[in-house]
Design a protein around this motif. Sequence first.
Motif, short mmCIF file in Angstrom:
data_model
loop_
_atom_site.label_atom_id
_atom_site.label_comp_id
_atom_site.label_asym_id
_atom_site.label_seq_id
_atom_site.Cartn_x
_atom_site.Cartn_y
_atom_site.Cartn_z
N MET A 4 0.82 -1.21 0.00
CA MET A 4 0.00 0.00 0.00
C MET A 4 0.86 1.26 0.00
O MET A 4 1.90 1.32 0.64
CB MET A 4 -0.89 -0.01 1.25
CG MET A 4 -1.88 1.14 1.33
SD MET A 4 -2.94 0.98 2.80
CE MET A 4 -1.78 1.36 4.11
N ILE A 5 0.39 2.28 -0.73
CA ILE A 5 1.05 3.58 -0.76
C ILE A 5 0.07 4.61 -0.21
O ILE A 5 -1.01 4.82 -0.77
CB ILE A 5 1.48 3.95 -2.19
CG1 ILE A 5 2.49 2.92 -2.71
CG2 ILE A 5 2.08 5.36 -2.23
CD1 ILE A 5 2.78 3.02 -4.19
N GLY A 6 0.41 5.21 0.93
CA GLY A 6 -0.49 6.15 1.60
C GLY A 6 -1.52 5.44 2.45
O GLY A 6 -1.61 4.21 2.48
N GLY A 7 -2.30 6.24 3.18
CA GLY A 7 -3.43 5.70 3.94
C GLY A 7 -3.16 5.42 5.40
O GLY A 7 -4.07 5.02 6.13
N SER A 8 -1.92 5.59 5.88
CA SER A 8 -1.62 5.32 7.28
C SER A 8 -0.91 6.54 7.86
O SER A 8 -0.84 7.60 7.25
CB SER A 8 -0.77 4.06 7.41
OG SER A 8 -0.60 3.70 8.77
N THR A 9 -0.39 6.39 9.07
CA THR A 9 0.35 7.46 9.73
C THR A 9 1.63 6.91 10.33
O THR A 9 1.76 5.69 10.58
CB THR A 9 -0.47 8.09 10.87
OG1 THR A 9 -0.66 7.10 11.90
CG2 THR A 9 -1.83 8.59 10.37
N ARG A 188 6.63 0.32 5.14
CA ARG A 188 5.98 1.17 6.14
C ARG A 188 6.07 2.65 5.74
O ARG A 188 5.12 3.42 5.93
CB ARG A 188 6.64 0.96 7.51
CG ARG A 188 6.62 -0.48 8.01
CD ARG A 188 5.24 -0.96 8.34
NE ARG A 188 5.25 -2.30 8.90
CZ ARG A 188 4.58 -2.68 9.99
NH1 ARG A 188 3.83 -1.80 10.62
NH2 ARG A 188 4.64 -3.92 10.42
N ALA A 189 7.22 3.05 5.20
CA ALA A 189 7.39 4.45 4.81
C ALA A 189 6.42 4.83 3.71
O ALA A 189 5.87 5.95 3.70
CB ALA A 189 8.83 4.69 4.35
N ALA A 190 6.20 3.93 2.76
CA ALA A 190 5.26 4.22 1.68
C ALA A 190 3.85 4.45 2.22
O ALA A 190 3.09 5.28 1.69
CB ALA A 190 5.25 3.08 0.67
N ARG A 191 3.50 3.76 3.29
CA ARG A 191 2.15 3.87 3.83
C ARG A 191 1.89 5.22 4.50
O ARG A 191 0.74 5.65 4.60
CB ARG A 191 1.91 2.76 4.86
CG ARG A 191 1.92 1.36 4.27
CD ARG A 191 1.82 0.31 5.37
NE ARG A 191 2.16 -1.01 4.87
CZ ARG A 191 2.37 -2.07 5.64
NH1 ARG A 191 2.25 -1.96 6.96
NH2 ARG A 191 2.68 -3.24 5.11
N ILE A 192 2.92 5.90 4.97
CA ILE A 192 2.69 7.15 5.71
C ILE A 192 2.63 8.36 4.78
O ILE A 192 2.38 9.48 5.25
CB ILE A 192 3.77 7.39 6.79
CG1 ILE A 192 5.10 7.82 6.16
CG2 ILE A 192 3.93 6.16 7.68
CD1 ILE A 192 6.06 8.45 7.15
N LEU A 193 2.82 8.16 3.48
CA LEU A 193 2.86 9.30 2.57
C LEU A 193 1.49 9.97 2.44
O LEU A 193 0.46 9.30 2.39
CB LEU A 193 3.34 8.85 1.19
CG LEU A 193 4.77 8.32 1.11
CD1 LEU A 193 5.16 8.04 -0.34
CD2 LEU A 193 5.78 9.27 1.74
N HIS A 194 1.52 11.29 2.35
CA HIS A 194 0.31 12.07 2.07
C HIS A 194 0.75 13.36 1.42
O HIS A 194 1.91 13.80 1.56
CB HIS A 194 -0.49 12.35 3.35
CG HIS A 194 0.30 13.10 4.40
ND1 HIS A 194 0.49 14.47 4.37
CD2 HIS A 194 0.98 12.65 5.50
CE1 HIS A 194 1.21 14.85 5.40
NE2 HIS A 194 1.53 13.76 6.11
#
Length: 398
Positions: A4-9, A188-194
């Motif tokens: 996943m890319i984005g959507g988390s913190t 994990r880093a990809a998930r925190i992107l916004h």
Amino acid sequence: MAGMIGGSTAERELASLSPWANPAPVITAQERARRMDRARELTAQMGADALLIGAGASLRYFTGVAWGATERLVAMLLPVKGDPIFICPAFELGSFEASLSIPATDIRLWEEDESPSALVADALNGAKTLAIDPALAFLFVDRIRQAAPGVSLVSGAAVVDGCRAIKSPAEIALMSQAMDITLEVHRRAARILHEGIRASEVIRFIDQAHRALGASTGNYFCAVQFGRSTAFPHGLPQDDVLRDGDLVLVDTGTLIDGYHSDITRTYAFGEVGDEIRRIWDIEKEAQAAAFAAVRPGEPCESVDYAARVVLDRSGLGPDYRLPGLPHRTGHGIGLSIHEPAYLVRGDKTPLTPGMCFSNEPMIVVPDRFGVRLEDHFHVTETGAAWFTEPQPAIDDLG
């Protein structure tokens, strides 16, 4: 969720991390003793009587002492016959002994107003030819030459590289752990992107995530590039701000018992254009072609050639011309993040089981964007084996 890319913190991702469950064993004293035996053998083969290793990665390789080089000489003199002799500042003795992973029966100390080069000359004990660590500063080499005028000083690169280039199963296990940790950090880093996040925020998260997974030193290095900055292989001196439709390039690594990881991922944040997707696909094909070209006994340059064939066929290059690949396809890795041999034209070192390399035939479209997919492999008896599986798609980190 894995790709996943984005959507988390950052807070959510860090809270779910814990130290690595099954850490690889550290290098044993017995393995270090075997390394010294090999160094003695190679030193004798080149016609030298002893090998001098200074502080840095090679001293750590043989002794476990993880000290960087400074203006004070710290060294190991390894005779072809006999026990190693250590040269150390007197005030550092306690720290030095605590750092050693091998027995030491002969440590020769020098005070601040004394010459460590004279200690080296005395320890040579009649030796005629001394092989010198290629990483040893010229300052020390020149002083040793003056202190031991009758001794021939020659490069010990053939000894150092001959030992360090071929990794043992224990070294490969430590590198595998480092690579696995860094790959998980990438996900994990990809998930925190916004939109609006700064590169510096991502870098800070990557350091924290490495530490949370048990890499106590955090990042060994980290580059986070968005949009146009990806067109510069090592980025620009600015703190990029992420926008929808940007290409993201993250290159980072850590250390486990001194052994490096070094992984790059390039992916889309939102929708990117068809040209970016086409270049990404060519990059993936070139990386796969380089991996497939690995054969024991073939020269290192053959791997670089295989990647460039793909690029040439796609209308990129040739050679180092842009759009195309501006640097070598890969480098050796181990206790140093870049070490011999190299996957580049002109390096005819035979590929040998146990060698470890990056595979990163980056494509740069000048001043617009760049794509680098970087994973590492080790040479096997029949070809190559990945440390980490390559990224499956521009929208999926795997």
